[in-house]
Design a protein around this motif. Structure first.
Motif, mmCIF file in Angstrom:
data_model
loop_
_atom_site.group_PDB
_atom_site.id
_atom_site.type_symbol
_atom_site.label_atom_id
_atom_site.label_comp_id
_atom_site.label_asym_id
_atom_site.label_seq_id
_atom_site.Cartn_x
_atom_site.Cartn_y
_atom_site.Cartn_z
ATOM 1 N N SER A 67 0.874 -1.090 -0.063
ATOM 2 C CA SER A 67 0.083 -0.022 -0.096
ATOM 3 C C SER A 67 0.779 1.166 0.066
ATOM 4 N N LEU A 68 1.968 1.201 0.835
ATOM 5 C CA LEU A 68 2.990 2.294 0.579
ATOM 6 C C LEU A 68 3.523 2.575 -0.809
ATOM 7 N N GLN A 69 3.920 1.402 -1.409
ATOM 8 C CA GLN A 69 4.370 1.569 -2.871
ATOM 9 C C GLN A 69 3.387 2.139 -3.748
ATOM 10 N N ALA A 70 2.005 1.725 -3.564
ATOM 11 C CA ALA A 70 0.790 2.205 -4.142
ATOM 12 C C ALA A 70 0.844 3.694 -4.058
ATOM 13 N N GLN A 71 0.822 4.033 -2.861
ATOM 14 C CA GLN A 71 0.591 5.579 -2.318
ATOM 15 C C GLN A 71 1.855 6.461 -3.161
ATOM 16 N N LEU A 72 2.903 5.881 -3.045
ATOM 17 C CA LEU A 72 4.005 6.533 -3.637
ATOM 18 C C LEU A 72 4.036 6.732 -5.087
ATOM 19 N N SER A 73 3.365 5.648 -5.599
ATOM 20 C CA SER A 73 3.369 5.592 -7.190
ATOM 21 C C SER A 73 2.213 6.476 -7.761
ATOM 22 N N LYS A 74 1.168 6.804 -6.853
ATOM 23 C CA LYS A 74 0.173 7.569 -7.035
ATOM 24 C C LYS A 74 0.614 9.002 -7.141
ATOM 25 N N GLU A 75 1.369 9.192 -5.861
ATOM 26 C CA GLU A 75 1.886 10.576 -5.510
ATOM 27 C C GLU A 75 2.930 10.951 -6.772
ATOM 28 N N ARG A 76 3.668 10.049 -7.288
ATOM 29 C CA ARG A 76 4.657 10.175 -8.347
ATOM 30 C C ARG A 76 3.855 10.902 -9.664
ATOM 31 N N LYS A 77 2.766 10.023 -9.867
ATOM 32 C CA LYS A 77 2.004 10.271 -10.937
ATOM 33 C C LYS A 77 1.649 11.623 -11.001
ATOM 34 N N GLU A 78 0.848 11.913 -9.740
ATOM 35 C CA GLU A 78 0.368 13.448 -9.469
ATOM 36 C C GLU A 78 1.476 14.374 -9.960
ATOM 37 N N HIS A 79 2.420 14.235 -9.389
ATOM 38 C CA HIS A 79 3.454 15.113 -9.400
ATOM 39 C C HIS A 79 4.093 15.368 -10.891
ATOM 40 N N GLU A 80 4.067 14.070 -11.642
ATOM 41 C CA GLU A 80 4.595 14.133 -12.959
ATOM 42 C C GLU A 80 3.375 14.972 -14.027
ATOM 43 N N ALA A 81 1.958 14.809 -13.539
ATOM 44 C CA ALA A 81 0.950 15.461 -14.062
ATOM 45 C C ALA A 81 0.958 16.949 -13.866
ATOM 46 N N GLU A 82 1.420 17.224 -12.901
ATOM 47 C CA GLU A 82 1.454 18.676 -12.243
ATOM 48 C C GLU A 82 2.807 19.180 -12.752
ATOM 49 N N LEU A 83 3.937 18.630 -13.090
ATOM 50 C CA LEU A 83 4.969 19.130 -13.689
ATOM 51 C C LEU A 83 4.615 19.292 -15.305
ATOM 52 N N LYS A 84 3.832 18.438 -15.688
ATOM 53 C CA LYS A 84 3.629 18.679 -17.297
ATOM 54 C C LYS A 84 2.646 19.894 -17.506
ATOM 55 N N SER A 85 1.799 20.016 -16.790
ATOM 56 C CA SER A 85 0.732 21.160 -16.707
ATOM 57 C C SER A 85 1.554 22.483 -16.511
ATOM 58 N N LEU A 86 2.631 22.581 -15.536
ATOM 59 C CA LEU A 86 3.370 23.627 -15.327
ATOM 60 C C LEU A 86 4.443 23.858 -16.637
ATOM 61 N N LYS A 87 4.648 22.940 -17.008
ATOM 62 C CA LYS A 87 5.730 23.091 -18.444
ATOM 63 C C LYS A 87 4.694 23.884 -19.570
ATOM 64 N N LYS A 88 3.522 23.237 -19.673
ATOM 65 C CA LYS A 88 2.897 23.783 -20.663
ATOM 66 C C LYS A 88 2.448 25.110 -20.520
ATOM 67 N N GLU A 89 2.089 25.652 -19.229
ATOM 68 C CA GLU A 89 1.744 26.998 -18.713
ATOM 69 C C GLU A 89 3.162 27.672 -19.101
ATOM 70 N N LEU A 90 4.156 27.308 -18.688
ATOM 71 C CA LEU A 90 5.443 28.007 -18.887
ATOM 72 C C LEU A 90 5.622 28.499 -20.492
ATOM 73 N N ASP A 91 5.579 27.438 -21.227
ATOM 74 C CA ASP A 91 5.638 27.675 -22.934
ATOM 75 C C ASP A 91 4.535 28.510 -23.374
ATOM 76 N N LYS A 92 3.192 28.542 -22.773
ATOM 77 C CA LYS A 92 2.191 29.595 -23.290
ATOM 78 C C LYS A 92 3.021 30.836 -22.794
#
Length: 122
Positions: A67-92
């Motif tokens: 369950s810890l690994q699942a939680q860490l995986s979920k958090e990592r995906k959330e951070h990656e999605a946030e990073l992607k959206s921030l990069k997109k905003e920066l490009d705009k």
């Protein structure tokens, strides 16, 4: 210098208590600066096993490794999605800045006036 979130601190403190090592040797074995680990201990008041379990409940840490690994995986995906959206905003924003700069250049050329502030202005 690494910054540790609440979950990492609690897990490190739990591992420290379970290890039975001195805090200096534990910190060195986990590649943590001794001063940082000492600060963690001060922050949590040199916790014992029961207080660590209370902290784990408060922080809502999973009790099993899976369950810890699942939680860490979920958090990592959330951070990656946030990073992607921030990069997109920066490009705009970069594109918007370029458009504004081009617009000012064209206006200065077309109307033969100085719009930008001169660097030697008083």
């Amino acid at each position: 210098m690494n910054k540790y979130n609440e979950t990492e601190k609690v897990l490190l403190l739990k591992a420290y208590i379970e290890s039975g090592m001195s805090y200096c040797s534990f910190a060195r074995s986990h590649n943590i600066p001794v001063s940082s680990f000492s600060f963690m201990l001060q922050e949590y008041g040199h916790p014992d096993v029961s207080s660590i379990l209370e902290l784990m409940k408060k922080v809502k840490l999973p009790t099993t490794v899976e369950s810890l690994q699942a939680q860490l995986s979920k958090e990592r995906k959330e951070h990656e999605a946030e990073l992607k959206s921030l990069k997109k905003e920066l490009d705009k924003e970069k594109l918007r800045s370029l458009a504004n700069s081009t617009l000012i250049d064209l206006a200065e050329k077309m109307f033969n006036i100085s719009i930008r502030k001169k660097s030697d202005a008083k």
